[in-house]
Design an enzyme around this catalytic site. Structure first.
Site, mmCIF file in Angstrom:
data_model
loop_
_atom_site.group_PDB
_atom_site.id
_atom_site.type_symbol
_atom_site.label_atom_id
_atom_site.label_comp_id
_atom_site.label_asym_id
_atom_site.label_seq_id
_atom_site.Cartn_x
_atom_site.Cartn_y
_atom_site.Cartn_z
ATOM 1 N N HIS A 124 0.874 -1.164 0.000
ATOM 2 C CA HIS A 124 0.000 0.000 0.000
ATOM 3 C C HIS A 124 0.911 1.214 0.000
ATOM 4 O O HIS A 124 1.735 1.382 0.881
ATOM 5 C CB HIS A 124 -0.923 -0.002 1.216
ATOM 6 N N CYS A 125 0.769 2.047 -1.018
ATOM 7 C CA CYS A 125 1.718 3.149 -1.193
ATOM 8 C C CYS A 125 1.091 4.464 -0.756
ATOM 9 O O CYS A 125 0.079 4.891 -1.312
ATOM 10 C CB CYS A 125 2.132 3.229 -2.665
ATOM 11 N N VAL A 126 1.685 5.101 0.259
ATOM 12 C CA VAL A 126 1.123 6.369 0.758
ATOM 13 C C VAL A 126 1.331 7.501 -0.252
ATOM 14 O O VAL A 126 0.548 8.440 -0.304
ATOM 15 C CB VAL A 126 1.740 6.782 2.117
#
Ligand SMILES: [Zn+2]
Ligand SMILES: [Zn+2]
Length: 234
Positions: free
Chosen positions: A84-86
């Site tokens: 999950h890429c912020v």
């Protein structure tokens, strides 16, 4: 041009659904017959079966295709989830991994270019430090250089890491599963591994796009089925 590609890749990775599990998903019978075929390979490493069969997600109350993982931030299962890429406020999975890699690459090239452009001014900074009239401007250039350089360096680490993952057909999540496994079952050889993410059309490799042909012929791009070594060897 590079900036256009960077922004384009960014928009694509943010907006593109990384891949979700169809409702009431169950392993198809083809998958099961495949499972029998891999039992020989499975005997070679104990991890084979566990990671292959997928399973059931208690949060989504739905079947879980192979290489799929539940993201606690998105609160749903994501196909071939990488992480999950912020930075892109989205999960990176089967359908947008290529866009993420291109975004990473173009951002690295952009920061490297800026660093190189600022280098002469940065060197001058030490010579001009005594000259008060240009102190403020020099300080800004100094800061811009240091920040860009640090950013470029950390991006380089990510580029190298993902290049190594890409070449072995592994996701960031699977790195832990893979420990102790001698022959990773999704490793189809460097060229095929690359095509499983970037497609076969050379002209589209640098763009966040896929040809209709590839989307149809490469199941990995849809995220529900993945060829394994035994399929290729057979
Ligand atoms: Zn789930
Ligand atoms: Zn997520």
């Amino acid at each position: 041009m590079q900036l256009v590609l960077l922004l384009w890749s960014y928009i694509r990775v943010v907006l593109k659904d990384p891949g979700s599990v169809p409702e009431n998903w169950r392993a198809v019978s083809g998958e099961e017959s495949l499972e029998v075929g891999t039992s020989l390979a499975a005997a070679e490493d104990g991890f084979e079966r566990r990671s292959r069969g997928g399973g059931y997600c208690i949060h989504c109350q739905n079947g879980k295709p192979p290489r799929c993982h539940h993201c606690s931030i998105c609160q749903r299962c994501v196909l071939k989830m990488d992480h999950h890429c912020v930075w892109v406020v989205n999960c990176v999975g089967a359908c947008n991994y290529k866009f993420f890699l291109l975004f990473l690459l173009y951002t690295f090239l952009e920061t490297t270019m800026v660093t190189i452009v600022l280098l002469p001014s940065f060197i001058n900074f030490f010579g001009e430090a005594k000259n008060h009239s240009s102190a403020a401007k020099s300080a800004i250039i100094f800061l811009a250089f240091v920040l860009n350089f640090a950013f470029a360096l950390s991006l380089l680490c990510f580029v190298v890491m993902h290049a190594s993952l890409l070449s072995s057909n592994t996701t960031s999540v699977e790195v832990h599963e893979k420990k102790g496994v001698i022959r990773w079952k999704y490793d189809l050889g460097r060229k095929k591994n690359f095509e499983q993410v970037f497609g076969t059309k050379k002209s589209l490799w640098l763009f966040p796009l896929f040809s209709e042909d590839d989307l149809e012929k490469i199941p990995a791009l849809r995220g529900l089925e993945f060829p394994t070594r035994s399929d290729v060897d057979a």
